[in-house]
Design a protein around this motif. Structure first.
Motif, PDB file in Angstrom:
ATOM      1  N   ASP A  95     -13.273 -40.471-122.434  1.00  0.00           N
ATOM      2  CA  ASP A  95     -13.213 -41.319-121.254  1.00  0.00           C
ATOM      3  C   ASP A  95     -14.268 -40.847-120.257  1.00  0.00           C
ATOM      4  O   ASP A  95     -14.872 -39.788-120.419  1.00  0.00           O
ATOM      5  N   GLU A 105     -14.121 -39.639-117.335  1.00  0.00           N
ATOM      6  CA  GLU A 105     -13.855 -38.384-116.638  1.00  0.00           C
ATOM      7  C   GLU A 105     -14.324 -37.180-117.448  1.00  0.00           C
ATOM      8  O   GLU A 105     -14.899 -36.235-116.901  1.00  0.00           O
ATOM      9  N   GLN A 106     -14.122 -37.213-118.762  1.00  0.00           N
ATOM     10  CA  GLN A 106     -14.601 -36.129-119.627  1.00  0.00           C
ATOM     11  C   GLN A 106     -16.111 -36.005-119.534  1.00  0.00           C
ATOM     12  O   GLN A 106     -16.652 -34.898-119.518  1.00  0.00           O
ATOM     13  N   ALA A 133     -18.103 -36.798-116.991  1.00  0.00           N
ATOM     14  CA  ALA A 133     -18.482 -36.215-115.708  1.00  0.00           C
ATOM     15  C   ALA A 133     -18.249 -34.704-115.698  1.00  0.00           C
ATOM     16  O   ALA A 133     -19.093 -33.931-115.231  1.00  0.00           O
ATOM     17  N   GLU A 134     -17.104 -34.280-116.233  1.00  0.00           N
ATOM     18  CA  GLU A 134     -16.803 -32.844-116.289  1.00  0.00           C
ATOM     19  C   GLU A 134     -17.815 -32.103-117.164  1.00  0.00           C
ATOM     20  O   GLU A 134     -18.260 -31.002-116.824  1.00  0.00           O
ATOM     21  N   ALA A 146     -18.385 -31.704-108.813  1.00  0.00           N
ATOM     22  CA  ALA A 146     -18.188 -33.143-108.657  1.00  0.00           C
ATOM     23  C   ALA A 146     -18.421 -33.499-107.195  1.00  0.00           C
ATOM     24  O   ALA A 146     -18.061 -32.734-106.290  1.00  0.00           O
ATOM     25  N   TYR A 175     -19.243 -40.185-111.078  1.00  0.00           N
ATOM     26  CA  TYR A 175     -19.078 -41.327-111.970  1.00  0.00           C
ATOM     27  C   TYR A 175     -19.428 -42.561-111.169  1.00  0.00           C
ATOM     28  O   TYR A 175     -18.852 -42.819-110.118  1.00  0.00           O
ATOM     29  N   TYR A 235     -23.498 -42.499-114.625  1.00  0.00           N
ATOM     30  CA  TYR A 235     -23.279 -41.260-113.883  1.00  0.00           C
ATOM     31  C   TYR A 235     -24.478 -41.027-112.983  1.00  0.00           C
ATOM     32  O   TYR A 235     -25.597 -41.414-113.316  1.00  0.00           O
TER      33      TYR A 235
END
Length: 141
Positions: free
Chosen positions: A2, A4-5, A7-8, A26, A49, A68
């Protein structure tokens, strides 16, 4: 997979690949104040994101195209020329660390889309780098 993964993983990758960065995290509004007085370790990079676009593939599966952004910030008491030179180097380092890489995630390689000046002052310079990738996502019916 997803967004979020992704971005991390960009944060983790920049921490490992660009050791000159004093801050990598972030983005949560850190650059919304007077940049010269912010209590950050410079140079800095902030990941956010930017959003997704979805195309239906089949059944519960969608093709998600994800954006991103990485904002790089340089500050120098020596003035604008020094902060600009540092920011230029950071742009090159971020591109080298991310462009064409899948970050060991089940996604397309990151495509650089745009680099643009966000802010400049007497002692600080901020550039934004936009990237795009894609992956398939299934949502339960």
């Amino acid at each position: 997979m997803d967004f979020e993964q992704g971005a991390e993983k960009i944060v983790e990758t920049l921490k490992a690949a660009v050791p000159s960065l004093g801050t990598v995290e972030a983005y949560a509004g850190q650059l919304e104040g007077e940049l010269e007085g912010l209590p950050l370790r410079f140079p800095a990079a902030f990941v956010l994101y930017g959003g997704s676009h979805y195309e239906w593939v089949d059944g519960p599966t969608y093709r998600e195209t994800v954006g991103y952004s990485v904002m790089v910030a340089a500050r120098s008491p020596k003035g604008r020329a020094q902060s600009r030179e540092t920011a230029y180097a950071l742009v090159k380092d971020v591109l080298a660390a991310l462009a064409g890489r899948d970050l060991d995630l089940p996604m397309e390689r990151l495509r650089p889309m745009r680099t643009a000046l966000v802010f400049t002052s007497g002692t600080a310079t901020v550039y934004g780098l936009d990237f795009e990738t894609g992956f398939d996502t299934a949502y339960a019916w």
